[in-house]
Design a protein around this motif. Structure first.
Motif, short mmCIF file in Angstrom:
data_model
loop_
_atom_site.label_atom_id
_atom_site.label_comp_id
_atom_site.label_asym_id
_atom_site.label_seq_id
_atom_site.Cartn_x
_atom_site.Cartn_y
_atom_site.Cartn_z
N LEU A 1 -5.42 -3.66 15.16
CA LEU A 1 -5.60 -4.36 13.89
C LEU A 1 -4.85 -3.62 12.80
CD1 LEU A 1 -7.11 -6.60 12.26
CD2 LEU A 1 -8.93 -4.92 11.91
N PRO A 2 -3.94 -4.27 12.09
CA PRO A 2 -3.24 -3.59 10.99
C PRO A 2 -4.19 -3.36 9.82
CG PRO A 2 -2.60 -5.89 11.08
CD PRO A 2 -3.44 -5.64 12.30
N PHE A 3 -4.09 -2.19 9.23
CA PHE A 3 -4.98 -1.85 8.12
C PHE A 3 -4.73 -2.74 6.91
CE2 PHE A 3 -6.01 0.61 4.30
CZ PHE A 3 -7.34 0.89 4.55
N GLN A 4 -3.53 -3.31 6.79
CA GLN A 4 -3.22 -4.15 5.64
C GLN A 4 -4.15 -5.35 5.57
OE1 GLN A 4 0.70 -5.75 5.60
NE2 GLN A 4 0.53 -6.61 3.55
N ARG A 5 -4.58 -5.86 6.72
CA ARG A 5 -5.47 -7.02 6.69
C ARG A 5 -6.82 -6.62 6.10
NH1 ARG A 5 -5.82 -11.21 11.50
NH2 ARG A 5 -3.79 -11.60 10.55
N ILE A 6 -7.35 -5.45 6.44
CA ILE A 6 -8.62 -5.01 5.86
C ILE A 6 -8.45 -4.72 4.38
CG2 ILE A 6 -10.42 -3.24 5.99
CD1 ILE A 6 -9.84 -2.93 8.90
N SER A 7 -7.28 -4.23 4.00
CA SER A 7 -7.06 -3.85 2.60
C SER A 7 -7.01 -5.05 1.66
CB SER A 7 -5.76 -3.06 2.48
OG SER A 7 -4.63 -3.89 2.76
N LEU B 1 0.83 -1.21 0.00
CA LEU B 1 0.00 0.00 0.00
C LEU B 1 0.86 1.25 0.00
CD1 LEU B 1 -2.90 -0.88 2.46
CD2 LEU B 1 -2.95 -0.86 -0.02
N LEU B 2 1.94 1.25 0.75
CA LEU B 2 2.82 2.42 0.78
C LEU B 2 3.48 2.63 -0.58
CD1 LEU B 2 4.45 2.04 4.29
CD2 LEU B 2 2.66 3.63 3.60
N ASP B 3 3.87 1.55 -1.23
CA ASP B 3 4.43 1.68 -2.58
C ASP B 3 3.42 2.25 -3.55
OD1 ASP B 3 6.82 0.74 -1.69
OD2 ASP B 3 6.46 -1.34 -2.32
N ALA B 4 2.14 1.95 -3.31
CA ALA B 4 1.08 2.47 -4.19
C ALA B 4 0.67 3.88 -3.84
CB ALA B 4 -0.14 1.54 -4.12
N GLY B 5 1.21 4.45 -2.77
CA GLY B 5 0.86 5.80 -2.38
C GLY B 5 -0.37 5.89 -1.52
N ILE B 6 -0.88 4.76 -1.03
CA ILE B 6 -2.07 4.75 -0.18
C ILE B 6 -1.62 4.85 1.27
CG2 ILE B 6 -4.12 3.47 0.49
CD1 ILE B 6 -4.15 4.47 -2.37
N GLY B 7 -2.19 5.81 2.00
CA GLY B 7 -1.84 5.99 3.39
C GLY B 7 -0.62 6.84 3.61
N GLY B 8 -0.08 7.43 2.53
CA GLY B 8 1.12 8.24 2.69
C GLY B 8 0.90 9.47 3.53
N LYS B 9 -0.27 10.06 3.43
CA LYS B 9 -0.54 11.27 4.22
C LYS B 9 -0.71 10.96 5.69
CE LYS B 9 -2.39 14.40 0.79
NZ LYS B 9 -3.41 15.38 0.53
N LEU B 10 -1.08 9.73 5.99
CA LEU B 10 -1.23 9.38 7.40
C LEU B 10 0.09 8.94 8.00
CD1 LEU B 10 -4.60 7.42 7.26
CD2 LEU B 10 -4.21 9.71 8.15
N ARG C 1 -1.80 7.16 12.18
CA ARG C 1 -0.72 7.49 11.26
C ARG C 1 0.18 6.29 10.96
NH1 ARG C 1 -0.08 12.89 10.41
NH2 ARG C 1 -1.30 14.28 11.74
N LYS C 2 0.19 5.31 11.85
CA LYS C 2 1.00 4.13 11.61
C LYS C 2 0.22 3.00 10.94
CE LYS C 2 4.26 4.90 15.40
NZ LYS C 2 4.89 4.31 16.61
N GLY C 3 -1.06 3.24 10.66
CA GLY C 3 -1.83 2.25 9.93
C GLY C 3 -2.48 1.19 10.79
N PHE C 4 -2.80 1.50 12.05
CA PHE C 4 -3.41 0.52 12.94
C PHE C 4 -4.78 1.03 13.41
CE2 PHE C 4 1.05 -0.59 13.22
CZ PHE C 4 1.01 -1.98 13.17
N LEU C 5 -5.62 0.09 13.80
CA LEU C 5 -6.96 0.38 14.29
C LEU C 5 -7.14 -0.25 15.66
CD1 LEU C 5 -9.10 -0.31 11.11
CD2 LEU C 5 -9.05 1.86 12.31
N THR C 6 -7.64 0.54 16.60
CA THR C 6 -8.05 -0.02 17.88
C THR C 6 -9.48 -0.53 17.78
OG1 THR C 6 -8.86 2.11 18.70
CG2 THR C 6 -6.54 1.60 19.08
N LYS C 7 -9.89 -1.29 18.77
CA LYS C 7 -11.26 -1.82 18.74
C LYS C 7 -12.28 -0.71 18.80
CE LYS C 7 -12.38 -5.66 20.77
NZ LYS C 7 -12.73 -6.73 21.76
#
Length: 763
Positions: free
Chosen positions: A435-441, A325-334, A467-473
């Protein structure tokens, strides 16, 4: 030669193994989908099927069969009338036994149960939950079948079943078990008469067919007409809500696939949804300005499998977005950082978008013009059917599909969201609970393993990882709770609007059923024209009495169904069209109820309830706050005429910064200008014009923001010493009329004497 043969044999062996693996994978995927199809569509209906069949057998079939056996074997099988009791006008030349009539009722009950079961399968499952009917018979017949739901469907197909199984002179129609000889009550030993081939029975079935088909066509026309209006009015809002529901549904199916450990290349959208994913946009979810690099980023299957495997095993990462995702430019602003990427490379990628943002910030504020065509006239049958399918999903106990869990109310939705988070997290021993956002992606990749950028950005906007790409419950549950609230609010507004449509349907139903009764009587052979003519002459004599009232009533109908200036829940203001409205806003009323005759409203200020006749509202100007654009507010300030122009510009800059620092409240600052110059009074009046984010329907935040803007303006004027003070007014000390002093006996003055006279005192 032997080496070449061995190589060919090894290649053939490898090819056969790959073929076996692919066939095994395809078989497992097919079994998984069949299992989910049964779990989502068939199993929820089994309880109602079993309950209905049990009630039919216990309370209808068993008692009637017992009665038939008693009549046939115990009472000598009495006939339902003798030869002299037949009615040749109805085509009856031979009567049947009482036991045959009881068995006839049993057969009718069996056919009715089969028709009702077929209604559930064909409408509730196939027509509304799968695209099977749309692909096979088309959108128009599918919508007609869906509109026939209820007694029109049952009556139509019940009559068709009677024509197939209980009509005619053949043995099967008279006795279904004519081929057996153990129970004479079910074969030719039991007289059946000739009712099944009589013209009277045929006219009954034809009348039922006519009423069922005509009612279905009437419903189809009403649904098409009203559906186009609802689609044009609520279609864009439904598209946004449905896009969020689909994302949540796909996340739930991702968790289900992770639990089942089935290797599927593409995450399903949910079997309950029949709208194709490639035709569905993500409106309102991809508006955030992201760093556009390329339309699609190809990801190898091996990398995808390795990343998925690492996360499923509970592996941790310093960045929850993942490398792809970072290589694709997704989430770069966060994240504000790119893994394995130099600062120079990142700055080159971001240079173009940053320059564009700076230029856009320097340009003046401007909104795109709203160019709309007549969406109702362009709505197709397929659009209306998909609109109805999407709305029907909102009324289900599983609006996010059974993979998510029950969400009939907010408490159940929150509980299912917590369980879904734990299922996605996978490792119950994970103490971080992030929860890492990569799993949802994982759901943002298509079948070719290419990243769908709009879908990835929509997921970021929906779940809002850190900003680090994680989600709390809490963040995860809060995001789904927002979707649930949007879903329920939309369904409530649509239900309120449908009550107005029901008024029109009521008028059409009255006219339709009057005509249907006349046609049925004609089919049955009754002479109905003479009573109709007599009744019409009687009604015509009273028409002059109700002429003016009918005119007002017709004006009210045109107002509600043609103009349709408001819906239930809208905030409206009523005024004379020949007079201008106030620039500061109008007194508003909430629409509480709309009927054919009246509109009930509630005063927004005092909660007083009033009722208007629809005809009286036809000539008034109706201002609808909900349909109005964003609110424009005015704040007036007075400055002394001696204030310099430079200080005014400083003041204007402070107001502009105040508005821009609150983008969630204010859309833009429209203007700051002088509106009144009074040199004699030594002041210049300025007005601050700003556009709020809310419409006048939600007046509370608007008034609060206006008060904050006025308070800030006053504080800035104090800091800059721009406060205006009224000039001193001259005081006239001389009296215009001299009053004669009156000498009192006690030496008092004239004023005390006047007071005494007021109370009746004497000198």
């Amino acid at each position: 030669e032997e080496t070449g043969n061995a190589a060919d044999a090894n290649a053939t062996d490898r090819k056969s193994k790959r073929g076996k693996f692919r066939r095994h994978q395809t078989r497992s995927e097919t079994l998984y989908h069949l299992r989910m199809w049964y779990r989502d569509l068939i199993r929820p209906k089994l309880s109602s099927f079993i309950k209905g069949a049990t009630h039919t057998i216990i309370f209808i079939i068993v008692p009637l069969l017992s009665l038939a056996f008693i009549l046939f074997y115990a009472l000598g099988n009495p006939m339902a009338g003798g030869r002299s009791d037949v009615d040749e006008d109805l085509g009856l030349t031979e009567n049947a036994s009482w036991s045959w009539w009881v068995v006839f009722l049993v057969r009718q009950a069996i056919l009715l149960s089969c028709v009702k079961a077929g209604e559930v399968v064909s409408i509730d499952i196939l027509a509304l939950r799968t695209p099977l009917f749309l692909k096979t018979i088309g959108s128009f017949p599918t919508l007609m079948i869906a509109q026939a739901r209820g007694w029109p469907y049952v009556l139509t197909f019940w009559c068709i079943a009677d024509f197939c199984f209980l009509f005619g002179n053949h043995q099967f129609a008279r006795h279904w078990l004519y081929w057996q000889y153990w129970l004479d009550v079910f074969n030719e030993e039991n007289p059946a008469g000739n009712f099944l081939q009589s013209s009277f029975y045929m006219r009954i079935l034809l009348s039922g067919l006519f009423v069922g088909v005509a009612t279905s066509l009437k419903r189809l026309w009403i649904a098409t007409y009203l559906g186009k209006r609802s689609y044009a009015h609520y279609g864009p809002e439904l598209e946004v809500v449905l896009a969020k529901m689909l994302l949540v549904s796909q996340v739930a199916h991702l968790a289900r696939q992770l639990e089942s450990q089935v290797a599927i290349h593409h995450v399903a959208s949910g079997f309950a949804y029949t709208i194709r994913e490639d035709e569905l946009a993500l409106p309102g979810l991809t508006t955030d300005s992201e760093d556009e690099i390329s339309p699609s980023i190809t990801r190898s299957l091996s990398a995808h499998s390795s990343n998925s495997k690492s996360y499923r095993q509970g592996g941790s990462s310093q960045n929850g977005f993942g490398q792809s995702l970072l290589d694709a430019g997704i989430g770069g602003k966060l994240s504000r950082s790119r893994l394995d990427e130099s600062p120079q490379k990142s700055s080159k990628k971001l240079l173009g978008s940053s320059a564009k943002l700076e230029i856009m910030a320097l340009l003046e504020e401007w909104e795109e013009p709203d160019i709309r065509t007549n969406a109702a006239s362009k709505a197709s049958i397929k659009d209306i059917l998909q609109f109805r399918q999407a709305v029907s999903l909102m009324d289900d106990a599983f609006p996010f599909t059974p993979a998510f869990g029950p969400a009939k109310n907010r408490a159940m939705c929150v509980d299912s969201s917590e369980k879904l988070f734990d299922r996605l997290l996978g490792d119950p021993n994970n103490t971080s609970s992030r929860l890492p956002f990569q799993r949802i992606s994982e759901i943002a990749y298509d079948v070719d393993h290419k990243l769908i950028r709009d879908k990835a950005k929509a997921l970021i906007k929906l779940f809002r990882p850190d900003r680090k790409g994680f989600l709390t419950k809490l963040d995860f549950v809060n995001s789904i709770d927002d979707v649930y609230k949007d879903l329920r609010l939309f369904r409530a507004s649509l239900a309120n609007s449908s009550s107005i449509d029901n008024s029109l349907a009521l008028i059409i139903n009255i006219v339709f059923f009057v005509v249907a009764i006349i046609v049925v009587l004609l089919i049955m052979g009754f002479k109905t024209w003479e009573p109709i003519l007599s009744f019409s002459a009687f009604f015509f004599s009273f028409s002059f009495m109700f002429g003016p009232a009918s005119s007002k009533y017709f004006e009210g109908i045109l107002l509600i169904f043609i103009r349709r200036p408001y819906d239930i829940g809208d905030k409206i203001a009523l005024s004379d069209p020949e007079q201008d409205t106030s620039a500061s806003g109008s007194s508003t009323w909430f629409v509480e109820k709309v009927t054919l005759f009246t509109t009930t409203v509630r005063f927004a200020t005092t909660n007083e309830v009033a009722t208007y006749s629809n005809g009286s509202l036809a000539r008034l100007r109706i201002i609808n706050a909900k349909r109005s654009p964003k609110a424009i507010v005015y704040v007036y300030m007075k400055f002394g005429s001696g204030v310099s122009y430079q200080m005014i510009k400083v003041y204007q800059t402070a107001i502009e910064n105040f508005v821009k620092s609150r983008p969630r409240e204010w859309a833009q600052l429209n203007g700051f200008r002088a509106t009144r110059v009074e040199m004699e009074l030594n002041y210049i009046e300025y007005v601050i014009v700003a556009t709020h984010r809310e419409m006048w329907q939600n007046v509370g935040p608007i008034l609060q923001s206006q008060a904050d803007l006025a308070s800030f303006s006053l504080e800035v004027s104090k800091k800059l010493n721009l406060r205006y003070q009224n000039p001193p007014k001259p005081i006239l000390l001389s009296l215009t009329k001299e009053k004669k002093a009156t000498t009192q006996p006690d030496g008092g003055n004239a004023e005390s004497q006047q007071v005494a006279n007021m109370f009746g005192g004497s000198g």
